[in-house]
Design an enzyme around this catalytic site. Structure first.
Site, PDB file in Angstrom:
ATOM      1  N   LYS A  82     -41.002 -27.593  14.869  1.00 43.44           N
ATOM      2  CA  LYS A  82     -40.633 -26.604  13.849  1.00 43.44           C
ATOM      3  C   LYS A  82     -41.887 -26.120  13.121  1.00 43.44           C
ATOM      4  O   LYS A  82     -42.774 -26.933  12.795  1.00 43.44           O
ATOM      5  CB  LYS A  82     -39.669 -27.264  12.848  1.00 43.44           C
ATOM      6  CG  LYS A  82     -39.122 -26.297  11.794  1.00 43.44           C
ATOM      7  CD  LYS A  82     -38.114 -27.006  10.879  1.00 43.44           C
ATOM      8  CE  LYS A  82     -37.464 -26.040   9.902  1.00 43.44           C
ATOM      9  NZ  LYS A  82     -36.444 -26.706   9.065  1.00 43.44           N
ATOM     10  N   SER A 151     -32.147 -24.542   8.621  1.00 41.14           N
ATOM     11  CA  SER A 151     -33.377 -23.832   8.798  1.00 41.14           C
ATOM     12  C   SER A 151     -34.094 -24.131  10.100  1.00 41.14           C
ATOM     13  O   SER A 151     -34.981 -23.381  10.493  1.00 41.14           O
ATOM     14  CB  SER A 151     -34.313 -24.162   7.642  1.00 41.14           C
ATOM     15  OG  SER A 151     -34.671 -25.533   7.659  1.00 41.14           O
ATOM     16  N   SER A 175     -30.287 -28.656   7.337  1.00 34.82           N
ATOM     17  CA  SER A 175     -31.120 -27.885   8.267  1.00 34.82           C
ATOM     18  C   SER A 175     -31.273 -28.451   9.655  1.00 34.82           C
ATOM     19  O   SER A 175     -31.828 -27.790  10.530  1.00 34.82           O
ATOM     20  CB  SER A 175     -32.511 -27.673   7.657  1.00 34.82           C
ATOM     21  OG  SER A 175     -32.460 -26.726   6.625  1.00 34.82           O
TER      22      SER A 175
END
Lengths: 446, 446
Positions: A82, A151, A175
């Site tokens: 990420k 996210s 997330s």
């Protein structure tokens, strides 16, 4: 070996085949890159991906193995990271134009741990702005008109499409669990403090967790063995004895597990098809499941979560707010403004709730239940790309720092995947994986 | 054995004589009680003292020894406990009428540790209101018109007058160093987190420390061996290897220590006689001392300390403020009101300064200095009992959680004692005691 499907190999299988010389890391990475070319124009999972750099790492891995040197448990296997987790050889832009072109000089702890295990760092996956709400470009791999969740949007979507077998994300609200649920993969938010966060963008010390994405429980267990560890640079990290996650996850439970079905006060807002899917699941489980009503305290947790998250993010993003406010999204600005007004008194009060809540759950787990079964979200991925959905079904477990796992067991009426959330006691991560494996096997045999 | 002076025995000597059967615990405690009768009408060090209960503990200690059972390192030795530290067999009133008659059902961790070492818990010593500013009844043992300092007023005064050889206090601002300095005894605030605070009134998790009072360095080292330890109920406690404090403190340093004399930005406000005393001390030390200017950051620390302390005390005293405000002192109410208005943003920013500051000091200690020498206060104990004096010379070291020691080396023009503050690196407590012993010996030989 059917080379056209190499990209669907699990990380565990891929590592075994590479170690045994059956498959080369370069072959595997090339298959994954081909999959990226095939699907990513639509899915858009990557914030940064340099195919040549990924292949160069793979070739170096193959050379190392051929030289006869010992190889790590993830040798030659590509991993997505990420884009809020620092990498020394790729940009890390935190999903914000304020960080465009940011090139950290060091790897985050977890990236260093994965490299030490031999992993190929494939690229950086799309995140929402600073891992909060404003969406990135990623689309749901099952239907591009729907959100992938956030996210950790890119990590979930990349694993779901076979662009990488595993990926790292994060969770401060929901997330990891939500995008895993919406994209139909496994997502694990381990116990708070277990996986060091040094080098990951800090939104909230109290709530931030590294999250893991995979297509199998075995792969999650493998990742856990690599990224759990002590790092004094993470203030919530503690030295702990090593846990053999793979062995524990693979064991048969000594007794069939007992589940607590927690509908939460938000159950009325759950979609009808999701309610039906839960009815079917609890029906399958029969006497192995009991419905559990949460205390009022637990139902208030989302407010405490909000106070803590907004206060800490306002402090951690104060420089960005002071100097770059015009380039932040409106929704982030609004949350930062609220966060800047939180009183220390309310913040500190909210913090004191965590050990209280945690103690009440610890007792439940000790006395009766192996895991809580609860929704990951109100339903499958909502249509539209303007929002990544609501983390409300995740915040309590994030606040308590308990391990939470999204298991891709259900489908909505629209055909989109829907995960079941399993929650265990703190530091019960390995057993939670074992319980999840039991559940998956049990449901499959129905 | 001159029984008329038993009360001046050090804890180390008393423990040795009791273990060897030369002195009985009951004899010692009786001598201390006689000293209380002789001096305490004027000094008023005790919030609670039941002579019969103290003697009963002493007689039990004597019987245990006579029965041939092994005895602990503080067997039969009386200890004073600040009245914010819980005792299961005596009231603990936190210096507030709101807690009048409060009788905890359990000992604080440190009290349990002392009892396990065989100590006689003599009684509870006077504290300011909730260990903040509003004075208790204690007077300076060297001149009753002067403050003893606070908030650990009774502990310092009781040790100074020979009512007990050692006592426990606390420090959140300057509550151990200042009364030790004003009363002419040794006072040690160990590294933050080293001595568990479970069962001690919580004013501020970030700043609270247990403090130790004694009349010798050897006794401080003995106490440290007993009260340093891991307690999971203190969130800042960590498991650590045992340190032989007595051995290290008694060693000759391999090289004469090097001191950094830190005058601080408040030097202009230091009394002329104190300045002269420091000039004499640094003159004695010659090339073993260098004057060190603090960074601007360090000089701002008292503001960060204030923000953290006021925010945390407002949270920890919110019930008292909400339901008993009328029975709190005006000065405490004013601080709580300020604390209730602190923004989480400012509180969290102040917290981030601690590791930054600490890192800059850690470098200084690693590269050049064994200890910092700095004032404990602007001078000797001020006249009047309406205030316990100003903690300003202590707050930086408290904020950083570094060990600080008041050494009774000086006297003011008015004949009152004045301590020198020595500060060492975090977890350098044993070496700080060794450095202090070197300093005391060195100055005595002048």
């Amino acid at each position: 070996m059917d080379l056209t499907n190499l990209h669907w190999l699990s990380a565990s299988d891929a590592a075994r085949l590479i170690r045994d010389g059956v498959v080369g890391s370069a072959e595997l990475v090339q298959a994954c890159l081909a999959r990226v070319r095939e699907t990513d124009a639509q899915v858009q999972a990557w914030a940064f991906l340099d195919p040549d750099h990924a292949l160069a790492q793979a070739r170096a891995a193959d050379e190392l193995r051929l030289s006869g040197q010992p190889v790590g448990p993830l040798h030659g296997v590509p991993v997505g990271i990420k884009d809020i987790i620092d990498t020394a050889d790729m940009p890390t832009e935190n999903g914000s134009v304020l960080c465009a072109g940011r090139t950290p000089s060091r790897d985050a702890s977890v990236v260093a741990m994965l490299r030490a295990a031999g992993a190929v760092i494939m690229g950086k996956t799309v995140t929402t702005e600073f891992a909060v709400r404003a969406p990135g470009k990623t689309r749901n791999p099952h239907n591009p008109a729907h959100t992938p969740g956030g996210s950790s949007s890119g990590s979930a979507a990349a694993v779901a499409t076979g662009m990488v077998p595993v990926a790292l994300g994060s969770q401060t609200g929901g997330s990891t669990i939500r995008p895993a649920s919406f994209c139909g993969v496994y997502g694990l938010k381990p116990t708070h403090g277990l996986v060091p966060r040094h080098g990951m963008f800090r939104l909230s010390r109290t709530l931030d967790h590294v999250g893991l994405f995979a297509r199998s429980i075995e792969d999650l267990a493998l990742l856990m063995e690599l990224v759990v560890g002590y790092d004094e640079r993470d203030p919530d990290s503690r030295p702990r004895a090593r846990v053999p996650y793979r062995d524990v996850a693979a064991e048969e439970p000594p007794l069939p597990p007992m589940f607590a079905f927690v509908r939460t006060a938000r159950w009325d807002g759950v979609d009808a098809d999701a309610k039906e899917a839960f009815a079917e699941l609890t029906g399958h489980l029969g006497e192995r499941v009991e419905t559990l009503e949460l205390s009022d305290a637990a139902e208030e947790a989302s407010e405490w979560h909000r106070v803590i998250m907004e206060a800490e993010m306002a402090a951690n993003l104060s420089r960005e707010w002071e100097t770059g406010r015009a380039r932040l999204s409106e929704s982030l600005c609004a949350r930062l403004e609220r966060g800047r007004d939180v009183r220390a008194l309310d913040y500190l009060r909210a913090l004191t709730r965590i050990p209280e809540l945690h103690a009440s759950f610890a007792e439940l787990f000790a006395q009766r239940y192996d895991a809580i079964v609860t929704p990951t979200a109100a339903g499958t991925a909502p249509e539209g790309l303007g929002s990544t959905g609501d983390p409300a079904f995740c915040t309590l477990w994030t606040l308590c720092g308990m391990p939470a796992l999204s298991v891709p067991l259900m489908r909505g009426a629209n055909g989109l995947p829907l995960g079941v959330q399993l929650v265990g006691p703190r530091h019960g991560d390995a057993r939670l994986l074992r319980t999840a494996r039991w559940l998956v096997t049990h449901v499959a045999s129905m």
